[in-house]
Design an enzyme around this catalytic site. Structure first.
Site, PDB file in Angstrom:
ATOM      1  N   THR A 108       0.862  -1.180   0.000  1.00  0.00           N
ATOM      2  CA  THR A 108       0.000   0.000   0.000  1.00  0.00           C
ATOM      3  C   THR A 108       0.896   1.226   0.000  1.00  0.00           C
ATOM      4  OG1 THR A 108      -1.680  -1.196   1.264  1.00  0.00           O
ATOM      5  CG2 THR A 108      -1.853   1.205   1.194  1.00  0.00           C
ATOM      6  N   LYS A 184      -7.028   0.991  -2.847  1.00  0.00           N
ATOM      7  CA  LYS A 184      -6.583   0.452  -1.557  1.00  0.00           C
ATOM      8  C   LYS A 184      -6.577   1.530  -0.485  1.00  0.00           C
ATOM      9  CE  LYS A 184      -5.012  -2.473   1.444  1.00  0.00           C
ATOM     10  NZ  LYS A 184      -3.640  -2.988   1.456  1.00  0.00           N
ATOM     11  N   LYS A 252       0.309   4.379   8.515  1.00  0.00           N
ATOM     12  CA  LYS A 252       0.820   4.782   7.200  1.00  0.00           C
ATOM     13  C   LYS A 252      -0.313   4.929   6.195  1.00  0.00           C
ATOM     14  CE  LYS A 252       2.526   1.393   4.758  1.00  0.00           C
ATOM     15  NZ  LYS A 252       1.596   1.185   3.607  1.00  0.00           N
TER      16      LYS A 252
END
Length: 316
Positions: A108, A184, A252
């Site tokens: 990702t 995503k 993140k």
């Protein structure tokens, strides 16, 4: 056997990063008959891959050199910096990639990083499939994880057998490399919001004197249910603290998602708050813990906290 036949010294798949997700993918591919070559900096991860029947190499370049013509290099690392290091760092893979081979980009990361990596490899005749994953190691091992796929249709078709063995839940979200990353980030922003909300709700239940397991029973069969809330908090309540998804990952991902939104003029309301919650948990040293530990964090902050601004994404 679904996988392509192995030629002497050739492997149709190379996997860089055999940790929780990558290791599960290696085991799945070996079970399905694929010859796999692996590189991981962690000796324990490398040894598990070897035990599954994979060939283990000492560097990303060495692993890629074993890759067959037309083979697939799968990057299953954490972030864009690691992707660049694996590809163009010392003993990097890119120098060994040949025209007609394909990069399967699974982390990702920001869409612009995905696009930059793909453009750089395209200059040497290497295709990229933008392929973020979701579902966790157990689903990766079973071949039931979600794959958000973006890239040229011809490339996706060429590797349809490999993709089918990796996932029975494929979503072809577009031909534009980067759209997998965008999808995503949208998914993981909602996952972060849902987990933060579920943890806060159970922390409130505790303050109200309720039994948390019974409360979660109710939530799981009612309108407050979320998959990530059930998965993470059910394990946490059972005393299972094994880190299956580190707190740092959703920190993140929510940060990247908020940054991607801001680049389009979309600020949002809940997304920045969820990103701030995960950033605060990291600031208290919880990066390596399972993200279900957010319940513990919520229990420790019944009066709220001074919410930090969601951090901006550092420039590469």
């Amino acid at each position: 056997m679904t996988g392509a036949p192995e030629r002497s010294g050739d492997h149709p798949v190379a996997v860089i990063g055999a940790g929780l997700m990558g290791g599960a993918m290696v085991e799945r591919l070996r079970e399905r008959g694929w010859a796999v070559v692996v590189r991981d900096v962690d000796p324990a991860c490398a040894e598990r891959a070897r035990a599954a029947g994979a060939t283990v190499c000492a560097s990303a370049r060495a692993a890629t050199e074993r890759l067959a013509d037309g083979g697939v290099l799968a990057l299953v690392v954490v972030d864009a910096a690691q992707c660049r290091e694996v590809l163009w760092g010392e003993q990097g893979a890119a120098a060994a990639l040949r025209p007609g081979q394909t990069l399967l980009l699974c982390p990702t990361i920001a869409p612009e990083d995905t696009e930059a990596i793909a453009a750089r490899l395209a200059s040497q005749g290497v295709d990229t499939i933008d392929a973020p994953m979701s579902g966790g190691p157990a689903r990766a091992r079973a071949g039931t994880m979600s794959l958000m796929l973006a890239g040229p249709e011809a490339t996706l078709q060429r590797h349809a057998g490999l993709l089918a063995d990796l996932s029975d839940s494929q979503f072809r979200v577009g031909a534009r490399v980067g759209d997998g990353a965008r999808t995503k980030l949208v998914n993981n922003l909602l996952a972060g919001i849902n987990l933060a909300g579920a943890a806060e709700a159970l922390a409130l239940a505790q303050r109200l004197g309720l039994d948390l397991s019974r409360t979660l029973d109710v939530i799981e069969r009612s309108s407050g249910q979320s998959w990530i809330g059930s998965d993470r908090l059910r394990r946490r309540l059972a005393g299972d603290t094994a880190p299956r998804a580190h707190m740092s990952l959703l920190a993140k991902d929510t940060r990247l998602a908020v940054a991607a939104g801001r680049s389009t003029g979309h600020e949002g309301v809940l997304g920045p708050q969820a990103a701030a919650v995960f950033a605060a948990a990291l600031a208290q040293g919880m990066a390596g813990q399972d993200d279900g530990a957010l319940l513990d964090w919520m229990r420790e902050h019944p009066a709220g906290w001074p919410p930090p601004k969601p951090p901006t994404e550092p420039k590469p």
